[in-house]
Scaffold this active site. Structure first.
Site, PDB file in Angstrom:
ATOM      1  N   TYR A 196       1.410   6.876  -3.261  1.00  0.00           N
ATOM      2  CA  TYR A 196       0.554   7.170  -4.409  1.00  0.00           C
ATOM      3  C   TYR A 196      -0.355   8.377  -4.145  1.00  0.00           C
ATOM      4  O   TYR A 196      -0.928   8.933  -5.071  1.00  0.00           O
ATOM      5  CB  TYR A 196      -0.321   5.957  -4.772  1.00  0.00           C
TER       6      TYR A 196
ATOM      7  N   LYS B 195       9.820  -1.762   4.720  1.00  0.00           N
ATOM      8  CA  LYS B 195      11.232  -1.496   4.429  1.00  0.00           C
ATOM      9  C   LYS B 195      11.760  -0.679   5.617  1.00  0.00           C
ATOM     10  O   LYS B 195      12.278   0.435   5.472  1.00  0.00           O
ATOM     11  CB  LYS B 195      11.345  -0.743   3.090  1.00  0.00           C
TER      12      LYS B 195
ATOM     13  N   ASP C  52      12.152  -6.458  -0.108  1.00  0.00           N
ATOM     14  CA  ASP C  52      13.040  -7.131  -1.078  1.00  0.00           C
ATOM     15  C   ASP C  52      13.085  -8.632  -0.804  1.00  0.00           C
ATOM     16  O   ASP C  52      13.020  -9.460  -1.719  1.00  0.00           O
ATOM     17  CB  ASP C  52      14.444  -6.508  -1.071  1.00  0.00           C
TER      18      ASP C  52
ATOM     19  N   ASP D 260       0.992  -3.175  -4.397  1.00  0.00           N
ATOM     20  CA  ASP D 260       0.749  -3.099  -5.840  1.00  0.00           C
ATOM     21  C   ASP D 260       1.700  -4.050  -6.572  1.00  0.00           C
ATOM     22  O   ASP D 260       1.299  -4.857  -7.422  1.00  0.00           O
ATOM     23  CB  ASP D 260       0.996  -1.642  -6.282  1.00  0.00           C
TER      24      ASP D 260
ATOM     25  N   ASP E 103       0.866  -8.290  -7.979  1.00  0.00           N
ATOM     26  CA  ASP E 103       1.019  -8.718  -9.375  1.00  0.00           C
ATOM     27  C   ASP E 103       2.014  -9.876  -9.482  1.00  0.00           C
ATOM     28  O   ASP E 103       1.836 -10.795 -10.287  1.00  0.00           O
ATOM     29  CB  ASP E 103       1.486  -7.552 -10.256  1.00  0.00           C
TER      30      ASP E 103
END
Ligand code: NAD
Length: 354
Positions: free
Chosen positions: A140, A190, A222, A246, A250
């Site tokens: 980001y 990852k 994943d 992020d 959620d």
């Protein structure tokens, strides 16, 4: 004296922060903490008064405080303003100005609300996890290109960059937090594909050597996304980078059943900021029906992480559990057979349970 800056913000932010301050005053009297509350504006409310969503003066006051309690910002009225004047800019201003490098989001499935979860009760029952998300680095904030042409084809790109000190800082925080909980950290990356994730994993393993009392395991993102809905009760603390955090936070937030119940902490170099995860809910603002529990639980996190008052924090958490166990429900979590209450009544009942 412990100075707390309260920023109600917009919409229901005003109502829910008033509730949380009432609860903090009650706990303050009981535990003799010596808390002092000072108010500042942010978001649309600040724009109306000062022509900017966050004044330098408000930011300075936060920098000098022992903790910041934040409500929410935003509303239709300010949606058409230029980007730099929009209410959400206040959040970015505070993140940057206070150096908020980590976001802590707990998800707890209360036994009384297990049926409000979109997942089966037998899957989510007993879940009590905390996601520690790196907040100021990674993709980001890395170099990016909005558009370029290569071999006659338009392309765009973003870059994931993490340095060793950045990973060390967030990992230490995760392990220290795990020590206050059940002593288990799951690092999510990852590393099978991304170089930045391979460094992440190496640094996490190194930092873990200083915390032999805390258990560590690793998951690819994943798999972590799957495990969160298959068996969320396996997790204690999850530590991960900005983008994975992020998304996963959620996902984890819906497990609990209502966003009105979910608190958060953003840990800073100067001061830390505590806020519910929901927004300003303009659809119910001023109606006295907002659920104040997410903000009250954020206030409990402030006591635990900024004032080192875990016992006082636990008293608030227990008071909320008891309120739910006694059958009281705000509109967002109400179902037939329970006692429907508004914001003020919920606050009063929680205070009486302290
Ligand atoms: P929202 O979280 O404000 O509301 C989503 C839904 O959940 C609404 O139906 C609302 O009534 C309900 N809800 C939220 N909090 C509740 C509570 N405590 N009790 C009961 N019900 C609750 O999200 P939105 O509607 O997408 O956004 C509204 C405004 O808030 C927008 O301007 C948005 O930009 C802003 N926002 C701010 C923040 C923040 O300040 N951190 C975060 C998200 C959204």
């Amino acid at each position: 004296m412990k100075k707390i800056i309260v920023i109600p913000g917009d919409g229901i932010g005003q109502e829910i922060t008033a509730s949380a301050v009432k609860v903090l005053r009650k706990v303050d009297a009981k535990f003799n903490i010596g808390m002092e509350f000072d108010y500042r504006d942010a978001g649309g409310t600040s724009y109306e008064k000062f022509g900017t969503p966050l004044t330098d003066e408000a930011l300075d006051a936060c920098k000098k405080a022992d903790g910041v309690l934040f409500g929410a910002v935003g509303g239709k009225k300010w949606d058409s303003l230029p980007v730099h004047l929009r209410p959400e800019k206040a959040i970015f201003g505070l993140r940057k100005g206070l150096g908020l490098f980590a976001n802590l989001r707990p998800t707890k499935v209360y036994p009384e609300l297990v049926n409000s979860s979109p997942l089966k009760p037998e899957l989510v029952g007993g879940s009590d996890l905390l996601i520690v998300r790196e907040l100021v680095g990674g993709i980001y904030f890395g170099p990016r290109c909005e558009s370029e042409t290569k071999d006659g084809v338009e392309q765009a790109w973003d870059t994931e960059i993490y340095s060793v000190p950045e990973i060390e800082r967030i990992t230490r925080l995760a392990f220290e937090t795990a020590r206050l909980r059940r002593g288990k950290v799951t690092s999510v990356d990852k590393a099978n594909v991304l170089a930045a994730s391979r460094l992440w994993r190496k640094v996490v393993v190194d930092v873990a050597k200083n915390f032999p009392d805390v258990e560590l395991n690793h998951l690819y993102v994943d798999n972590a996304a799957m495990q969160l809905v298959l068996n969320p009760a396996q997790f204690d603390v999850i530590v991960t980078n900005n983008i994975f955090g992020d998304i996963l936070s959620d996902e984890a937030a819906v497990i609990g059943g209502s966003i009105g119940l979910m608190p958060s902490a953003s840990i800073g170099e100067l001061t830390s900021l505590y806020e519910p995860i929901h927004g300003s809910a303009p659809d119910i603002a001023g109606k006295g029906i907002a659920n104040p529990m997410g903000t009250i639980l954020s206030a409990a996190m402030l006591l635990r992480y900024s004032l080192n008052r875990s016992a006082a924090a636990a008293v608030i958490e227990t008071a909320i559990e008891r309120t739910l166990a006694d059958g009281y429900r705000t509109a967002d979590i109400f179902t037939d057979g329970f006692k429907r209450i508004g914001t003020d009544e919920a606050t009063e009942i929680i205070c009486n349970n302290i």
